[in-house]
Design an enzyme around this catalytic site. Structure first.
Site, PDB file in Angstrom:
ATOM      1  N   ASP A   1      -1.710  -0.053 -12.791  1.00 47.93           N
ATOM      2  CA  ASP A   1      -3.050  -0.540 -12.475  1.00 47.93           C
ATOM      3  C   ASP A   1      -3.204  -1.967 -12.992  1.00 47.93           C
ATOM      4  O   ASP A   1      -2.526  -2.379 -13.925  1.00 47.93           O
ATOM      5  CB  ASP A   1      -4.124   0.360 -13.116  1.00 47.93           C
TER       6      ASP A   1
ATOM      7  N   ASP B   1      -0.501  -5.678 -10.435  1.00 46.77           N
ATOM      8  CA  ASP B   1      -1.434  -6.075  -9.378  1.00 46.77           C
ATOM      9  C   ASP B   1      -0.674  -5.870  -8.068  1.00 46.77           C
ATOM     10  O   ASP B   1       0.324  -6.563  -7.800  1.00 46.77           O
ATOM     11  CB  ASP B   1      -1.836  -7.550  -9.566  1.00 46.77           C
TER      12      ASP B   1
ATOM     13  N   ASN C   1      -2.298   4.156  -3.935  1.00 42.63           N
ATOM     14  CA  ASN C   1      -3.687   4.602  -4.032  1.00 42.63           C
ATOM     15  C   ASN C   1      -4.646   3.446  -4.313  1.00 42.63           C
ATOM     16  O   ASN C   1      -5.824   3.530  -3.953  1.00 42.63           O
ATOM     17  CB  ASN C   1      -3.785   5.660  -5.144  1.00 42.63           C
TER      18      ASN C   1
ATOM     19  N   TYR D   1     -13.214  -2.628   5.303  1.00 42.21           N
ATOM     20  CA  TYR D   1     -12.627  -1.414   4.718  1.00 42.21           C
ATOM     21  C   TYR D   1     -11.999  -0.537   5.805  1.00 42.21           C
ATOM     22  O   TYR D   1     -10.845  -0.110   5.695  1.00 42.21           O
ATOM     23  CB  TYR D   1     -13.719  -0.644   3.967  1.00 42.21           C
TER      24      TYR D   1
ATOM     25  N   LYS E   1      -8.018   0.472   6.304  1.00 40.25           N
ATOM     26  CA  LYS E   1      -7.508   1.850   6.259  1.00 40.25           C
ATOM     27  C   LYS E   1      -6.873   2.246   7.596  1.00 40.25           C
ATOM     28  O   LYS E   1      -5.914   3.018   7.629  1.00 40.25           O
ATOM     29  CB  LYS E   1      -8.626   2.821   5.873  1.00 40.25           C
TER      30      LYS E   1
HETATM   31  N1  NAD Z   1     -13.980   7.711  -3.901  1.00 37.48           N
HETATM   32  C1  NAD Z   1     -14.080   7.978  -2.618  1.00 37.48           C
HETATM   33  O1  NAD Z   1     -15.082   8.581  -2.163  1.00 37.48           O
HETATM   34  C2  NAD Z   1     -12.977   7.592  -1.663  1.00 37.48           C
HETATM   35  C3  NAD Z   1     -13.070   8.033  -0.344  1.00 37.48           C
HETATM   36  C4  NAD Z   1     -12.056   7.719   0.555  1.00 37.48           C
HETATM   37  C5  NAD Z   1     -10.978   6.971   0.139  1.00 37.48           C
HETATM   38  N2  NAD Z   1     -10.893   6.531  -1.147  1.00 37.48           N
HETATM   39  C6  NAD Z   1      -9.717   5.738  -1.506  1.00 37.48           C
HETATM   40  O2  NAD Z   1      -9.093   6.289  -2.659  1.00 37.48           O
HETATM   41  C7  NAD Z   1      -8.499   5.259  -3.447  1.00 37.48           C
HETATM   42  C8  NAD Z   1      -9.005   5.350  -4.884  1.00 37.48           C
HETATM   43  O3  NAD Z   1     -10.426   5.290  -4.862  1.00 37.48           O
HETATM   44  P1  NAD Z   1     -11.327   5.556  -6.156  1.00 37.48           P
HETATM   45  O4  NAD Z   1     -12.610   6.051  -5.664  1.00 37.48           O
HETATM   46  O5  NAD Z   1     -10.567   6.310  -7.177  1.00 37.48           O
HETATM   47  O6  NAD Z   1     -11.534   4.045  -6.633  1.00 37.48           O
HETATM   48  P2  NAD Z   1     -11.662   3.436  -8.106  1.00 37.48           P
HETATM   49  O7  NAD Z   1     -12.311   2.107  -7.909  1.00 37.48           O
HETATM   50  O8  NAD Z   1     -12.254   4.394  -9.051  1.00 37.48           O
HETATM   51  O9  NAD Z   1     -10.141   3.221  -8.505  1.00 37.48           O
HETATM   52  C9  NAD Z   1      -9.362   2.249  -7.889  1.00 37.48           C
HETATM   53  C10 NAD Z   1      -8.348   1.763  -8.893  1.00 37.48           C
HETATM   54  O10 NAD Z   1      -7.543   0.764  -8.235  1.00 37.48           O
HETATM   55  C11 NAD Z   1      -7.359  -0.291  -9.152  1.00 37.48           C
HETATM   56  N3  NAD Z   1      -7.077  -1.528  -8.432  1.00 37.48           N
HETATM   57  C12 NAD Z   1      -7.939  -2.290  -7.711  1.00 37.48           C
HETATM   58  N4  NAD Z   1      -7.301  -3.375  -7.252  1.00 37.48           N
HETATM   59  C13 NAD Z   1      -6.021  -3.303  -7.698  1.00 37.48           C
HETATM   60  C14 NAD Z   1      -4.883  -4.127  -7.565  1.00 37.48           C
HETATM   61  N5  NAD Z   1      -4.930  -5.294  -6.897  1.00 37.48           N
HETATM   62  N6  NAD Z   1      -3.716  -3.740  -8.133  1.00 37.48           N
HETATM   63  C15 NAD Z   1      -3.662  -2.577  -8.835  1.00 37.48           C
HETATM   64  N7  NAD Z   1      -4.704  -1.760  -9.019  1.00 37.48           N
HETATM   65  C16 NAD Z   1      -5.872  -2.124  -8.448  1.00 37.48           C
HETATM   66  C17 NAD Z   1      -8.653  -0.370  -9.962  1.00 37.48           C
HETATM   67  O11 NAD Z   1      -8.464  -1.044 -11.189  1.00 37.48           O
HETATM   68  C18 NAD Z   1      -8.990   1.106 -10.119  1.00 37.48           C
HETATM   69  O12 NAD Z   1      -8.435   1.656 -11.300  1.00 37.48           O
HETATM   70  C19 NAD Z   1      -8.837   3.943  -2.754  1.00 37.48           C
HETATM   71  O13 NAD Z   1      -7.763   3.546  -1.942  1.00 37.48           O
HETATM   72  C20 NAD Z   1     -10.046   4.307  -1.902  1.00 37.48           C
HETATM   73  O14 NAD Z   1     -10.184   3.490  -0.764  1.00 37.48           O
HETATM   74  C21 NAD Z   1     -11.881   6.816  -2.051  1.00 37.48           C
END
Ligand code: NAD
Length: 269
Positions: A38, A64, A91, A155, A159
């Site tokens: 992360d 990153d 992810n 977004y 995706k």
């Molecule tokens: N939460 C939801 O309802 C939901 C729904 C559909 C899809 N998603 C997808 O699931 C995944 C995780 O979502 P989440 O809700 O846990 O989000 P979150 O924001 O809680 O976690 C995302 C993580 O990615 C990290 N991150 C961001 N940019 C980064 C980079 N450049 N390099 C490395 N790490 C990076 C952040 O620091 C964070 O820890 C995402 O791809 C999101 O699009 C989430």
């Protein structure tokens, strides 16, 4: 061969918290050595320590996903420790909001960079290591990859692009026994999602969202795709959204068999 060389190994990006941490926990609990990667330096190590406290073989790594040099360093570290990689989970993602017109170039670039280019860079860098184990790749997409919603312009495009990438990687790697799939969550209850929903006018989230899922649910899907049975599937999309993708009203239609923790919470609401 040492234990660390024979043990199954997974790397999960964006795993300092939220869904990524749930995936890392599920893979760790099913016997993988997990690398949490992360951009949030302190939190990723803190989360790796949390998993270690649960008896999981976990390591934190700062990465990153948009930087090729970071990927090279991360994969070199995994290679040094294990000489192979079984599972790569892309992810890390950002959930930006905008329409055709309100999305500016900076938001477009940032969203596509993290959500799409980051996954490509990861796959490209990790492929030699994945080949050594005939590994699997899981990209975390979204129901929105196939069910667009006004106001989610960059977004949704990122995706949908990730789905195209998933299928292209699947056909390019098929002959080598490497599978690649997308897990598509719908509403997932994470701390960050609560903040996002509050910012965009749903302060009571997740109250009333009956097709909510949890990071544990997404983790279980990734564990399945990484298992021998799951390895028969490639180039596919696995929705973990309690039916959201096939509902007319992208809303509250179906209560799935959720985890006990979720049931307790929804009953309270
Ligand atoms: N939460 C939801 O309802 C939901 C729904 C559909 C899809 N998603 C997808 O699931 C995944 C995780 O979502 P989440 O809700 O846990 O989000 P979150 O924001 O809680 O976690 C995302 C993580 O990615 C990290 N991150 C961001 N940019 C980064 C980079 N450049 N390099 C490395 N790490 C990076 C952040 O620091 C964070 O820890 C995402 O791809 C999101 O699009 C989430």
């Amino acid at each position: 061969m040492s234990d660390s060389e024979t043990r199954r190994v997974a790397l999960v990006t964006g795993s300092a918290g939220g869904i990524g941490l749930g995936i890392a926990r599920a893979l760790g609990a099913s016997g993988f050595a997990v690398w949490l990667a992360d951009v949030q330096q302190d939190l990723v190590h803190q989360s790796a320590d949390e998993l270690k406290g649960e008896g999981i073989d976990a390591s934190g790594i700062v990465l990153d996903v948009t930087k090729a040099a970071d990927w090279e360093a991360a994969i070199a570290e995994v290679s040094k420790a294990h000489r192979g990689l079984d599972v790569l989970v892309n992810n890390a993602g950002i959930s930006t909001r905008g329409t055709i017109e309100s999305t500016d170039e900076a938001m477009w670039d940032q969203t596509l960079n993290v959500n799409l280019r980051g996954a490509w860079l990861g796959i490209k860098t990790a492929l030699p290591l994945l080949r050594t184990r005939r590994g699997t790749i899981v990209n975390i997409g979204s129901t929105r990859a196939t069910q667009p919603l006004p106001g989610l312009f960059p977004y949704v495009i990122s995706k949908a692009g990730l789905l195209g990438l998933t299928r292209q990687v699947a056909v390019e790697c098929m002959g080598e026994g490497i599978s690649c799939n997308m897990v598509a969550p719908g509403w997932v209850d994470t701390p960050n999602e609560r903040k996002i929903q509050a910012r965009y006018g749903r302060p009571d989230f997740p109250t009333g969202i009956k097709n909510l899922t949890t990071p544990d649910d997404i983790g279980a899907a990734v564990v399945y795709l990484s298992s021998p049975a799951g390895r028969k599937t490639t180039g596919d999309i696995l929705y973990i959204d309690s039916g959201l993708h096939c509902a007319d009203d992208a809303g509250m239609v179906y209560v799935a068999d959720h985890t006990p923790a979720y049931k307790q919470r929804i009953e309270k609401n």
